[in-house]
Design a protein around this motif. Structure first.
Motif, PDB file in Angstrom:
ATOM      1  N   GLY A 110       6.162   9.764  -6.485  1.00  0.00           N
ATOM      2  CA  GLY A 110       5.155   8.944  -5.806  1.00  0.00           C
ATOM      3  C   GLY A 110       5.393   8.874  -4.310  1.00  0.00           C
ATOM      4  N   TRP A 111       6.640   8.633  -3.919  1.00  0.00           N
ATOM      5  CA  TRP A 111       6.948   8.572  -2.491  1.00  0.00           C
ATOM      6  C   TRP A 111       6.791   9.934  -1.814  1.00  0.00           C
TER       7      TRP A 111
ATOM      8  N   LEU B 231       7.046   2.735  -7.891  1.00  0.00           N
ATOM      9  CA  LEU B 231       7.281   3.045  -6.477  1.00  0.00           C
ATOM     10  C   LEU B 231       8.405   2.207  -5.873  1.00  0.00           C
ATOM     11  N   THR B 232       8.669   1.038  -6.429  1.00  0.00           N
ATOM     12  CA  THR B 232       9.745   0.191  -5.925  1.00  0.00           C
ATOM     13  C   THR B 232      11.009   0.286  -6.784  1.00  0.00           C
TER      14      THR B 232
ATOM     15  N   ILE C 140       3.104  10.353  -1.208  1.00  0.00           N
ATOM     16  CA  ILE C 140       2.686   9.525  -0.074  1.00  0.00           C
ATOM     17  C   ILE C 140       3.122  10.174   1.236  1.00  0.00           C
ATOM     18  N   ALA C 141       4.347  10.692   1.272  1.00  0.00           N
ATOM     19  CA  ALA C 141       4.832  11.372   2.480  1.00  0.00           C
ATOM     20  C   ALA C 141       4.001  12.613   2.783  1.00  0.00           C
TER      21      ALA C 141
ATOM     22  N   GLY D 177       9.058   7.610  -9.521  1.00  0.00           N
ATOM     23  CA  GLY D 177       9.074   6.889  -8.248  1.00  0.00           C
ATOM     24  C   GLY D 177       9.307   7.817  -7.071  1.00  0.00           C
ATOM     25  N   VAL D 178      10.248   8.740  -7.231  1.00  0.00           N
ATOM     26  CA  VAL D 178      10.508   9.730  -6.169  1.00  0.00           C
ATOM     27  C   VAL D 178       9.275  10.592  -5.945  1.00  0.00           C
TER      28      VAL D 178
END
Length: 142
Positions: free
Chosen positions: A131-132, A114-115, A135-136, A128-129
Motif C-alpha cells: 500500500g505504501w 497501512l498503519t 502511494i509512493a 501494508g508495504v
C-alpha cells in the motif's frame, strides 16, 4: 599464543528466515517447504511489481493518482486471496476448488493495513508495504 577455535557455521535457509522474521513464526508461510516458500515469494514479487508498474502508468493530477492508488490497493487486498489460494491448490493435495473472496475490506481495515495495526502476519504486513509503495508510486511527479 592460542589459536582461536574455528567453528563451522551451518547455514539453514529455514533458520535464517526464522531469525529474520521471528515475529512470524506461527505464520502459515513457514509450514511450506523451502521450494514452495520460494515460489510463493516469486508470486508475491510478481504481483507487487505489477501493482507498482501499473501505478507508474497512471497520468493526471497528484490527487487523482493517489485516489487510484488507494482504490487499486483496496482491490488488491480484496481480490488477491483468490490468486494465492489457486497457488495453494497447486501445492497442497486435497484442497477443494472454491471461491475464497469474502466481502470487500472496510476503510478501517485498509487503514489498519497501512498503519500496520492489524494482525501480526507476514501477509498483513506485506500488504501494508505494498500500500505504501503504491502511494509512493502515485506521488512521483510525472
Amino acid at each position: 599464543m592460542r589459536k582461536p577455535k574455528t567453528t563451522a557455521v551451518w547455514f539453514s535457509f529455514r533458520r535464517a528466515t526464522f531469525i529474520l522474521f521471528g515475529m512470524y513464526q506461527a505464520d502459515s508461510f513457514f509450514t511450506l517447504s523451502i521450494t514452495d516458500q520460494i515460489f510463493l515469494g516469486w508470486l508475491s514479487l510478481i504481483l507487487f511489481s505489477g501493482a507498482i508498474w501499473a501505478m507508474t502508468r497512471v497520468k493526471g493530477m497528484w490527487a487523482l493518482r493517489l485516489l487510484i492508488a488507494l482504490l487499486s490497493f483496496w482491490l488488491f487486498v480484496w481480490l488477491s486471496p483468490q490468486i494465492y489460494y489457486l497457488y495453494y491448490i497447486m501445492i497442497i493435495d486435497g484442497l477443494p476448488v472454491q471461491w475464497v473472496i469474502r466481502t470487500a475490506p472496510s476503510p478501517v481495515h485498509i487503514i489498519q493495513l497501512l498503519t500496520f495495526w492489524t494482525n501480526d502476519t507476514l501477509s498483513a504486513h506485506s500488504q501494508g508495504v505494498l500500500g505504501w509503495a503504491m502511494i509512493a508510486a502515485a506521488a512521483i511527479r510525472r
